[in-house]
Scaffold this motif. Structure first.
Motif, PDB file in Angstrom:
ATOM      1  N   SER A 168       0.816  -1.214   0.000  1.00  0.00           N
ATOM      2  CA  SER A 168       0.000   0.000   0.000  1.00  0.00           C
ATOM      3  C   SER A 168       0.848   1.262   0.000  1.00  0.00           C
ATOM      4  CB  SER A 168      -0.934   0.006   1.206  1.00  0.00           C
ATOM      5  OG  SER A 168      -0.224  -0.285   2.400  1.00  0.00           O
ATOM      6  N   THR A 169       1.934   1.269   0.749  1.00  0.00           N
ATOM      7  CA  THR A 169       2.895   2.383   0.766  1.00  0.00           C
ATOM      8  C   THR A 169       4.260   1.798   1.090  1.00  0.00           C
ATOM      9  OG1 THR A 169       2.478   2.791   3.126  1.00  0.00           O
ATOM     10  CG2 THR A 169       1.225   4.132   1.546  1.00  0.00           C
ATOM     11  N   THR A 170       5.310   2.572   0.867  1.00  0.00           N
ATOM     12  CA  THR A 170       6.667   2.104   1.162  1.00  0.00           C
ATOM     13  C   THR A 170       7.402   3.180   1.954  1.00  0.00           C
ATOM     14  OG1 THR A 170       6.722   0.802  -0.870  1.00  0.00           O
ATOM     15  CG2 THR A 170       8.832   1.277   0.174  1.00  0.00           C
ATOM     16  N   LEU A 171       7.916   2.785   3.107  1.00  0.00           N
ATOM     17  CA  LEU A 171       8.583   3.745   3.985  1.00  0.00           C
ATOM     18  C   LEU A 171       9.857   4.287   3.368  1.00  0.00           C
ATOM     19  CD1 LEU A 171       8.617   5.110   6.804  1.00  0.00           C
ATOM     20  CD2 LEU A 171      10.043   3.198   7.571  1.00  0.00           C
ATOM     21  N   SER A 172      10.657   3.419   2.736  1.00  0.00           N
ATOM     22  CA  SER A 172      11.935   3.841   2.162  1.00  0.00           C
ATOM     23  C   SER A 172      12.356   2.845   1.093  1.00  0.00           C
ATOM     24  CB  SER A 172      13.014   3.925   3.242  1.00  0.00           C
ATOM     25  OG  SER A 172      13.314   2.638   3.748  1.00  0.00           O
ATOM     26  N   ASP A 173      13.408   3.175   0.345  1.00  0.00           N
ATOM     27  CA  ASP A 173      13.896   2.285  -0.712  1.00  0.00           C
ATOM     28  C   ASP A 173      14.387   0.950  -0.178  1.00  0.00           C
ATOM     29  OD1 ASP A 173      13.313   4.099  -2.682  1.00  0.00           O
ATOM     30  OD2 ASP A 173      15.356   4.919  -2.805  1.00  0.00           O
ATOM     31  N   SER A 174      14.785   0.908   1.076  1.00  0.00           N
ATOM     32  CA  SER A 174      15.289  -0.342   1.661  1.00  0.00           C
ATOM     33  C   SER A 174      14.172  -1.213   2.221  1.00  0.00           C
ATOM     34  CB  SER A 174      16.296  -0.024   2.777  1.00  0.00           C
ATOM     35  OG  SER A 174      15.663   0.667   3.844  1.00  0.00           O
ATOM     36  N   ALA A 175      12.930  -0.767   2.089  1.00  0.00           N
ATOM     37  CA  ALA A 175      11.792  -1.492   2.667  1.00  0.00           C
ATOM     38  C   ALA A 175      10.753  -1.829   1.606  1.00  0.00           C
ATOM     39  CB  ALA A 175      11.165  -0.670   3.785  1.00  0.00           C
ATOM     40  N   ARG A 176      11.220  -2.220   0.418  1.00  0.00           N
ATOM     41  CA  ARG A 176      10.328  -2.480  -0.703  1.00  0.00           C
ATOM     42  C   ARG A 176       9.519  -3.766  -0.514  1.00  0.00           C
ATOM     43  NH1 ARG A 176      14.544  -3.059  -5.233  1.00  0.00           N
ATOM     44  NH2 ARG A 176      15.520  -4.171  -3.498  1.00  0.00           N
ATOM     45  N   ALA A 177       8.413  -3.856  -1.223  1.00  0.00           N
ATOM     46  CA  ALA A 177       7.542  -5.031  -1.137  1.00  0.00           C
ATOM     47  C   ALA A 177       8.276  -6.304  -1.534  1.00  0.00           C
ATOM     48  CB  ALA A 177       6.310  -4.824  -2.009  1.00  0.00           C
ATOM     49  N   TRP A 178       9.189  -6.204  -2.512  1.00  0.00           N
ATOM     50  CA  TRP A 178       9.901  -7.379  -3.003  1.00  0.00           C
ATOM     51  C   TRP A 178      10.735  -8.055  -1.926  1.00  0.00           C
ATOM     52  CZ3 TRP A 178      15.185  -8.448  -3.523  1.00  0.00           C
ATOM     53  CH2 TRP A 178      15.482  -9.592  -4.280  1.00  0.00           C
ATOM     54  N   ASN A 179      11.116  -7.315  -0.887  1.00  0.00           N
ATOM     55  CA  ASN A 179      11.966  -7.886   0.160  1.00  0.00           C
ATOM     56  C   ASN A 179      11.332  -9.112   0.822  1.00  0.00           C
ATOM     57  OD1 ASN A 179      13.772  -5.870  -0.340  1.00  0.00           O
ATOM     58  ND2 ASN A 179      13.417  -4.730   1.545  1.00  0.00           N
ATOM     59  N   ALA A 180      10.008  -9.189   0.793  1.00  0.00           N
ATOM     60  CA  ALA A 180       9.328 -10.301   1.460  1.00  0.00           C
ATOM     61  C   ALA A 180       9.392 -11.599   0.663  1.00  0.00           C
ATOM     62  CB  ALA A 180       7.874  -9.936   1.744  1.00  0.00           C
ATOM     63  N   ILE A 181       9.853 -11.535  -0.590  1.00  0.00           N
ATOM     64  CA  ILE A 181       9.959 -12.759  -1.402  1.00  0.00           C
ATOM     65  C   ILE A 181      11.363 -12.901  -1.995  1.00  0.00           C
ATOM     66  CG2 ILE A 181       7.499 -12.938  -1.929  1.00  0.00           C
ATOM     67  CD1 ILE A 181       8.094 -11.612  -4.645  1.00  0.00           C
ATOM     68  N   ASP A 182      12.351 -12.330  -1.299  1.00  0.00           N
ATOM     69  CA  ASP A 182      13.725 -12.375  -1.804  1.00  0.00           C
ATOM     70  C   ASP A 182      14.475 -13.628  -1.375  1.00  0.00           C
ATOM     71  OD1 ASP A 182      14.136 -11.870   0.869  1.00  0.00           O
ATOM     72  OD2 ASP A 182      15.241  -9.997   0.599  1.00  0.00           O
ATOM     73  N   GLY A 183      13.784 -14.531  -0.660  1.00  0.00           N
ATOM     74  CA  GLY A 183      14.412 -15.770  -0.226  1.00  0.00           C
ATOM     75  C   GLY A 183      15.245 -15.638   1.029  1.00  0.00           C
ATOM     76  N   LYS A 184      15.239 -14.468   1.649  1.00  0.00           N
ATOM     77  CA  LYS A 184      16.006 -14.237   2.871  1.00  0.00           C
ATOM     78  C   LYS A 184      15.038 -14.064   4.037  1.00  0.00           C
ATOM     79  CE  LYS A 184      19.460 -11.665   0.215  1.00  0.00           C
ATOM     80  NZ  LYS A 184      20.103 -10.341   0.027  1.00  0.00           N
ATOM     81  N   SER A 185      15.165 -14.914   5.046  1.00  0.00           N
ATOM     82  CA  SER A 185      14.292 -14.828   6.220  1.00  0.00           C
ATOM     83  C   SER A 185      14.941 -14.044   7.349  1.00  0.00           C
ATOM     84  CB  SER A 185      13.920 -16.236   6.700  1.00  0.00           C
ATOM     85  OG  SER A 185      13.198 -16.919   5.705  1.00  0.00           O
ATOM     86  N   ASP A 186      15.847 -13.149   7.006  1.00  0.00           N
ATOM     87  CA  ASP A 186      16.536 -12.323   8.007  1.00  0.00           C
ATOM     88  C   ASP A 186      15.508 -11.428   8.705  1.00  0.00           C
ATOM     89  OD1 ASP A 186      18.102 -10.586   9.473  1.00  0.00           O
ATOM     90  OD2 ASP A 186      19.515 -10.183   7.864  1.00  0.00           O
ATOM     91  N   PRO A 187      15.305 -11.576  10.023  1.00  0.00           N
ATOM     92  CA  PRO A 187      14.277 -10.802  10.714  1.00  0.00           C
ATOM     93  C   PRO A 187      14.722  -9.421  11.197  1.00  0.00           C
ATOM     94  CG  PRO A 187      15.233 -12.335  12.243  1.00  0.00           C
ATOM     95  CD  PRO A 187      15.938 -12.568  10.923  1.00  0.00           C
ATOM     96  N   VAL A 188      15.990  -9.089  10.944  1.00  0.00           N
ATOM     97  CA  VAL A 188      16.498  -7.787  11.417  1.00  0.00           C
ATOM     98  C   VAL A 188      16.157  -6.722  10.370  1.00  0.00           C
ATOM     99  CG1 VAL A 188      18.523  -6.486  12.164  1.00  0.00           C
ATOM    100  CG2 VAL A 188      18.348  -8.948  12.653  1.00  0.00           C
ATOM    101  N   TYR A 189      15.248  -5.847  10.707  1.00  0.00           N
ATOM    102  CA  TYR A 189      14.755  -4.863   9.746  1.00  0.00           C
ATOM    103  C   TYR A 189      15.889  -4.025   9.152  1.00  0.00           C
ATOM    104  CZ  TYR A 189      12.663  -0.674   7.860  1.00  0.00           C
ATOM    105  OH  TYR A 189      12.336   0.362   7.025  1.00  0.00           O
ATOM    106  N   TYR A 190      16.852  -3.648   9.971  1.00  0.00           N
ATOM    107  CA  TYR A 190      17.913  -2.750   9.511  1.00  0.00           C
ATOM    108  C   TYR A 190      18.947  -3.441   8.618  1.00  0.00           C
ATOM    109  CZ  TYR A 190      15.707   0.463  12.686  1.00  0.00           C
ATOM    110  OH  TYR A 190      14.778   1.269  13.301  1.00  0.00           O
TER     111      TYR A 190
END
Length: 302
Positions: A168-190
């Motif tokens: 629906s919206t994106t906070l920043s370039d590092s928080a894109r929707a695609w990140n959720a399907i990039d194959g990385k389950s890293d839970p550290v937001y930063y």
């Protein structure tokens, strides 16, 4: 192998899903071969736990002799992706199931009891059933099982990476929707592998558009390592309608909560659709996802 190794296990119910093209996936546990570390008497054989009868009285259950580290094992006819295991406890002496372990894997070492652990069963009330999520994983006392079902699928793939993600919206370039399907389950937001909508938005959502219509058996969601409560009460919706950005599609599950940095799997029972949404209704919300895995099979390519 699906193993149970415990101080005392009363009842276990395991169902394996094998046909991704069937809405009501069958219990294939009866197609496997059950064995146990010992047998108490001629009535309580290992096969009682995968005979398809969820009855918790003694005569319908397995039972080992008194021994150290008893176990019960199900050898399936192939390699399965196990998403969940239901355990039904015996009506008598229910505390004996406490601290049972469910182990799943392909190794026969130590009778299968060295395979990775899906879950530890803290306790189950007498005669009740509890579900333990296994997240798509490929058992000097008695051991008793009354039925075993393994919820899973015959190596169903994670189809999420083949789709297109939006939010629906994106906070920043590092928080894109695609990140959720990039194959990385890293839970550290930063670390830059999670999604994030803008702050204080009403009804934020994340959406996966698949390249065809799929029958979805399960969705796994990985929560971030902090502010874990933000995901509480998010809804997983699956269907073919783009109305309201896909958020009006039928609901697979409500996410009550997911512990910080953990992954939870939600069973969708073969729902069909090309949209998979994570939708967080309410005012002043923020939606962050660190990975979304969608397990299913193709019904029709578009």
């Amino acid at each position: 192998f699906v193993n149970l190794s415990i101080s005392y296990l009363s009842t276990l119910y395991v169902t394996c899903f094998t046909n991704e093209h069937t809405a009501s996936l069958p219990n294939v546990a009866p197609s496997g071969t059950a064995s146990q570390s010992s047998t108490y008497d001629s009535v309580t054989t290992a096969s009682k736990a995968n005979d398809g009868r969820r009855v918790s009285t003694y005569a319908d259950c397995t039972h080992t002799a008194m021994q150290t580290n008893p176990w019960w094992r199900l050898l399936l006819p192939g390699i399965y992706r196990i998403t969940a295991v239901n355990v039904t406890n015996r009506v008598e002496v229910p505390e004996r199931i406490n601290n049972a372990e469910i182990r799943i894997g392909n190794s026969a070492e130590n009778n299968g009891n060295n395979n990775p652990r899906c879950a530890v069963i803290p306790s189950i009330p007498a005669g009740q059933t509890s579900t333990f999520q296994c997240g798509g994983m490929e058992g000097r006392k008695y051991l008793t099982l009354c039925e075993v079902e393994v919820y899973g699928a015959a190596s169903l793939p994670n189809v999420a990476p083949s789709g297109t993600a939006s939010q629906s919206t994106t906070l920043s370039d590092s928080a894109r929707a695609w990140n959720a399907i990039d194959g990385k389950s890293d839970p550290v937001y930063y670390h830059g592998s999670c999604t994030h909508t803008a702050h204080d938005q009403s009804d934020p959502w994340w959406r996966l558009l698949l390249p065809g219509i799929y029958r979805i058996t399960a969705v796994s969601v990985t929560n971030r390592d902090e502010l874990a409560e933000r995901i509480n009460n998010a809804e997983i919706r699956i269907g073919n309608s783009a109305e309201n950005n896909g958020n009006n599609n039928p609901r697979c599950a409500v996410i009550p909560s997911i512990p910080a940095a953990q992954t939870a799997t939600f069973q969708c029972g073969g729902m069909e659709g090309r949209f998979v949404n994570v939708y967080l209704p309410g005012a002043a919300k923020v939606l962050t996802l660190c990975e979304v895995e969608v397990y299913g099979g193709t019904v029709r390519q578009l």
